[in-house]
Structures are given as structure tokens and as C-alpha cells.
Design an enzyme around this catalytic site. Structure first.
Site, PDB file in Angstrom:
ATOM      1  N   GLU A 119      -2.747  -4.538 -18.382  1.00  0.00           N
ATOM      2  CA  GLU A 119      -2.875  -5.972 -18.679  1.00  0.00           C
ATOM      3  C   GLU A 119      -3.750  -6.322 -19.885  1.00  0.00           C
ATOM      4  O   GLU A 119      -4.891  -6.767 -19.734  1.00  0.00           O
ATOM      5  CB  GLU A 119      -3.412  -6.715 -17.456  1.00  0.00           C
ATOM      6  CG  GLU A 119      -2.484  -6.673 -16.278  1.00  0.00           C
ATOM      7  CD  GLU A 119      -2.954  -7.570 -15.142  1.00  0.00           C
ATOM      8  OE1 GLU A 119      -3.907  -8.332 -15.340  1.00  0.00           O
ATOM      9  OE2 GLU A 119      -2.362  -7.500 -14.062  1.00  0.00           O
ATOM     10  N   GLU A 165       2.145  -3.345  -9.984  1.00  0.00           N
ATOM     11  CA  GLU A 165       1.271  -3.996  -8.994  1.00  0.00           C
ATOM     12  C   GLU A 165       1.997  -5.191  -8.423  1.00  0.00           C
ATOM     13  O   GLU A 165       2.691  -5.921  -9.155  1.00  0.00           O
ATOM     14  CB  GLU A 165      -0.029  -4.530  -9.627  1.00  0.00           C
ATOM     15  CG  GLU A 165      -1.014  -3.479  -9.998  1.00  0.00           C
ATOM     16  CD  GLU A 165      -2.286  -4.052 -10.652  1.00  0.00           C
ATOM     17  OE1 GLU A 165      -2.652  -5.214 -10.378  1.00  0.00           O
ATOM     18  OE2 GLU A 165      -2.889  -3.314 -11.438  1.00  0.00           O
TER      19      GLU A 165
HETATM   20  C1  BGC Z   1      -5.443  -6.261 -11.830  1.00  0.00           C
HETATM   21  C2  BGC Z   1      -6.212  -5.698 -10.658  1.00  0.00           C
HETATM   22  C3  BGC Z   1      -6.734  -6.825  -9.798  1.00  0.00           C
HETATM   23  C4  BGC Z   1      -5.547  -7.608  -9.299  1.00  0.00           C
HETATM   24  C5  BGC Z   1      -5.902  -8.727  -8.336  1.00  0.00           C
HETATM   25  C6  BGC Z   1      -4.496  -7.379 -11.447  1.00  0.00           C
HETATM   26  O1  BGC Z   1      -4.376  -8.262 -12.489  1.00  0.00           O
HETATM   27  O2  BGC Z   1      -4.755  -5.253 -12.505  1.00  0.00           O
HETATM   28  O3  BGC Z   1      -7.244  -4.896 -11.138  1.00  0.00           O
HETATM   29  O4  BGC Z   1      -7.541  -6.375  -8.757  1.00  0.00           O
HETATM   30  O5  BGC Z   1      -4.896  -8.188 -10.394  1.00  0.00           O
HETATM   31  O6  BGC Z   1      -6.632  -9.719  -8.924  1.00  0.00           O
END
Ligand code: BGC
Length: 441
Positions: free
Chosen positions: A159, A347
């Protein structure tokens, strides 16, 4: 055909702890912690203590039934000052982790930079200073030489937009003065140079034939009437904020040019772009990593232009968040149409106020519902031919959630931050079952 990766994701500073053990150098997050800039003066110093509990954590990953584990390497753990002398104990730790995973048949999916910049480099201006490109290339070479014989998947940055945000635009905890849009643009340019330098280094110095990608936090538009063209218009246009658009990073990496409309809109001074930079930046990643948490709904306004659909009175209830499940469909669909690269959802997840009942069980229904609603949308896109090759839930553990400390819990496994006891939540078992049921996709 490559096997579909069902995984779970974490990052170094968010789970490892052991912040100054075995020769690790300091990162900016250790510094923010020391300065008391994190929520309620919490620190990342112990996090989930995963560094000291590797065997226990590997067993949990195995029990979950995933075939891939996405984690990040801490740059200052293996190069304490960001360059120069390598810390062998740091290398040993990641070797144990990688070998442990491979022994269980689990594919490591390794991030090089999940935000823990070595403090020594930050003092020299971090990504504002173009010298960081050489340092980053050196770091990538060390990673390739030490782990590139066994690791097949690398993603360079996690990101970029978030990095620009918390370092330069809205500095975490007011540690630094905010920078201008122009300075933000120059940082973006340097980060893209770092990304390319690392991509070439990983491809060159790894013994394996590696796949190197980048991960972005995706701004996703959901057209309420199903009009894909509308989703494209919104997602591929420069965002209202200069550093959050999808094309901002992907156009230069794939096509070797910044989005013209974006340059026009924000009127940057382009003198930081040196001869040959754009050709270099065009490293064409082997895959697109998308972090998909939610989306925003749109319809066509009377003038034919996209218009945001208001959230309504239930905004801020979990429903309004869960209700954007089609982001898992439209996000990959639009990115694939523009860039024609394989996609990994690196993610996806939600933080919830989990309730521990009197029996000590954690019934995290909102997270369960989140997975149940979002995952089928990935299948929908995949069945329509979108080349999606992986899905990683964020996160394995409740962990150090950046400037908000331990106040937000994203884990499939609850962590008691005093005793470090791990307790599997209901969502852990639901995800395990989902993986079993979808083995053949
Ligand atoms: C990040 C994580 C973070 C998650 C939740 C993502 O943007 O890569 O490190 O914990 O969001 O906020």
C-alpha cells in the site's frame, strides 16, 4: 495451472515484538512508540510476541488449513541501519519461518516493505530523499540472496498510498510536519523507483524463478445498477485526493507513464523525473496485489457523471460496511480489464468488537458474516474469467494496528496482549471450512 492460494496475512511490526532482540535495528514505529505517539501510549515493542513463539504460531497456521502465508520481512531486523552489515540472527529467524512453512506444504508469500522503515533512513529524509533507491535495492538483493532459493512470491510494497499518507500528508501522531502535495508527489516518484529497483533485483538475484508484485489499497466503486463502465470511470480516474487513485501507481509500473489526467489535475512540477526514470519504473509486476476491505456505491447523476450514493441512516453500523461486499467483484474486474495481470487479493477483513462469552469462546459473528458475503463475489469474478489466483484474510491475529495501537481487532485468532494467549475465534473455524469446501476452485 497454478494452485489457488488460500491464505492468511500478517506483517512484521504488527506481530513480531522482540523490537530490540538479537541485533534488530529500530524502525519508525519503534520510534513513534517511544515518543508516545500511539493510541494511549501503547507500543509495538511486544505486539503478539510472535518472534518468540514461532513454533506455536506455525502450528496455528497449519491448523487453519491454508496453503499460503503472507508475512513481511522487517528491513531493520536484517539490516539494522537499513544498509551495510547484515544481521545474521534476523536472517536465521526468517529462515526458520520459511522452512517451517515449506515443511508443512505452505507457500510463503513475502512482503518486503510493510511500513517499518529503518529509523536511520528516516532521519535522512526517508522516501523524500532519492538516495533511498540504492538502499532499497541493496535490501532487496539481501532478501533475494538469502530467501530467493525457496520463496517464489514476493510483493515489494504494501500500500504505497498509505505510506505517503502517514509519512508525508498526515504524519502519524504529528511526529513530522505535513508536506505539500508536490513533496508527496516526489515521494511517490521515489517509491516507484524503489519498487522497480527491488523488482529487478529480486528477479536477478533469486535462485528461484520468482514472481514479484506490488500491493495496493484499492479504492473500489460499486455501481448500484451493475454498470461496469461506471465502475471503471470512477476507479480509473484520478481520485479527489492526489495519492489514492488506482492509476497513480499502476499506470507507471505497467505502462511507464503517469496518468495524464492526474498530472493535469494536480499540476505537479515534474522536474524530479530524470531521463530514463519512466522506462525504469515500468518493471511490469508479475501480479497485482489488492487489499480489499470495502467499496463505495455509485450511480449515474442527471448530468451522466458518476454520483456517490449516500450511505443512509445506518452508516457506521457493521451493515453499511458488510453491504459493500460487491467490492470483491468490481475491484478485480476493473483492474484486470485495464492491466491484464494476475490478481491476488492480498488482504480482506474487518475489525470487530469480539465478545468473549462465559465459556471463553469468541463468537465474532460480524467477521463470519463478512467472509460469507465477500468470498462468493471473488468466485463470481473468477467464474467470469478474471484471473484471480489467491485470497488472503487479514489477519491471522489481533495485532498492533498502527497508530490505533491494540484498540482494533482484525484477527481470526484473539490475542491477549498481557499473557499472549491465543484463542481461535468462530471465524477461524468458518474460514477453515470454507477452504476445505473450495479446494477445487
Ligand atoms: C494494512 C494492514 C492493516 C489493515 C487494517 C491494511 O491497510 O495493510 O497493515 O492492519 O489495513 O487496518
Amino acid at each position: 495451472m497454478e494452485k489457488f492460494l488460500f491464505g492468511v496475512a500478517t506483517s512484521a511490526i504488527q506481530i513480531e515484538g522482540a523490537h530490540d532482540k538479537d541485533g534488530k535495528g529500530w524502525s519508525i514505529w519503534d520510534e513513534y512508540s517511544k515518543k508516545g505517539l500511539i493510541h494511549e501510549k501503547q507500543t509495538c515493542f511486544d505486539a503478539c510476541d510472535s518472534y518468540n513463539r514461532l513454533e506455536e504460531d506455525l502450528a496455528i497456521i497449519k491448523e487453519l488449513g491454508v496453503n499460503s502465508y503472507r508475512f513481511s520481512i522487517s528491513w531493520p531486523r536484517i539490516l539494522p541501519t537499513g544498509h551495510g552489515e547484515v544481521n545474521q540472527k534476523g536472517i536465521d529467524y526468517y529462515n526458520k519461518l520459511i522452512d517451517g512453512l515449506l515443511k508443512m506444504g505452505i507457500t510463503p508469500f513475502v512482503t518486503l516493505f510493510h511500513w517499518d522503515l529503518p529509523i536511520e533512513l528516516d532521519k535522512k529524509g526517508g522516501f523524500s530523499n532519492r538516495e533511498i533507491v540504492d538502499r532499497f535495492e541493496e535490501y532487496a538483493k539481501v532478501v533475494a540472496e538469502n530467501f530467493g532459493d525457496r520463496v517464489e512470491y514476493f510483493s515489494v510494497f504494501n500500500e504505497i498510498a498509505a505510506i505517503v499518507d502517514f509519512l508525508y500528508i498526515e504524519p502519524v501522531g504529528h511526529g513530522y510536519p505535513p508536506k505539500s502535495d508536490q513533496e508527496g508527489f516526489e515521494a511517490i516518484h521515489n517509491i516507484l523507483l524503489c519498487n522497480a529497483a527491488a523488482t529487478y533485483a529480486l528477479r536477478k538475484y533469486s535462485k528461484n524463478k520468482v514472481k514479484v508484485g506490488m500491493v495496493s489499497c484499492s479504492s473500489i466503486a460499486i455501481p448500484v445498477d451493475g454498470d461496469l463502465e461506471l465502475a471503471k470511470e470512477v476507479m480509473l480516474a484520478p481520485d479527489s485526493v492526489f495519492y489514492t487513485g488506482n492509476t497513480t501507481y499502476w499506470d507507471p509500473m505497467v505502462f511507464g507513464k503517469y496518468n495524464e489526467e492526474w498530472l493535469e489535475k494536480f499540476k505537479f512540477d515534474l522536474s524530479c523525473i530524470k531521463d530514463g526514470d519512466m522506462e525504469f519504473i515500468k518493471c511490469v509486476p508479475d501480479f497485482i496485489g489488492m487489499n480489499i476491505y470495502l467499496g463505495a456505491k455509485y450511480e449515474r447523476g442527471e448530468n451522466g457523471k458518476p454520483k456517490p450514493v449516500p450511505h443512509g441512516i445506518n452508516f457506521n453500523s457493521p451493515d453499511s460496511y458488510l453491504d459493500t461486499y460487491e467490492s470483491m467483484y468490481y475491484g478485480p474486474k476493473v483492474m484486470q480489464e485495464r492491466y491484464h495481470l494476475p490478481i491476488y487479493v492480498t488482504e480482506t477483513g474487518i475489525d470487530t468488537l469480539d465478545c468473549v462469552n462465559q465459556e471463553g469462546e469468541i463468537i465474532d459473528e460480524v467477521r463470519v458474516e463478512y467472509i460469507r458475503r465477500f468470498f462468493p463475489q471473488l468466485l463470481r469474478a473468477k467464474n467470469e474469467g478474471v484471473d484471480i489466483r489467491g485470497y488472503f484474510v487479514w489477519s491471522l491475529f489481533d495485532n498492533f494496528e498502527w497508530s490505533t495501537g491494540y484498540s482494533r481487532r482484525f484477527g481470526l485468532v484473539r490475542v491477549d496482549f498481557e499473557t499472549f494467549k491465543r484463542t481461535k475465534k468462530k471465524s477461524f473455524y468458518v474460514y477453515k471450512k470454507l477452504i476445505k469446501e473450495n479446494k477445487e476452485i
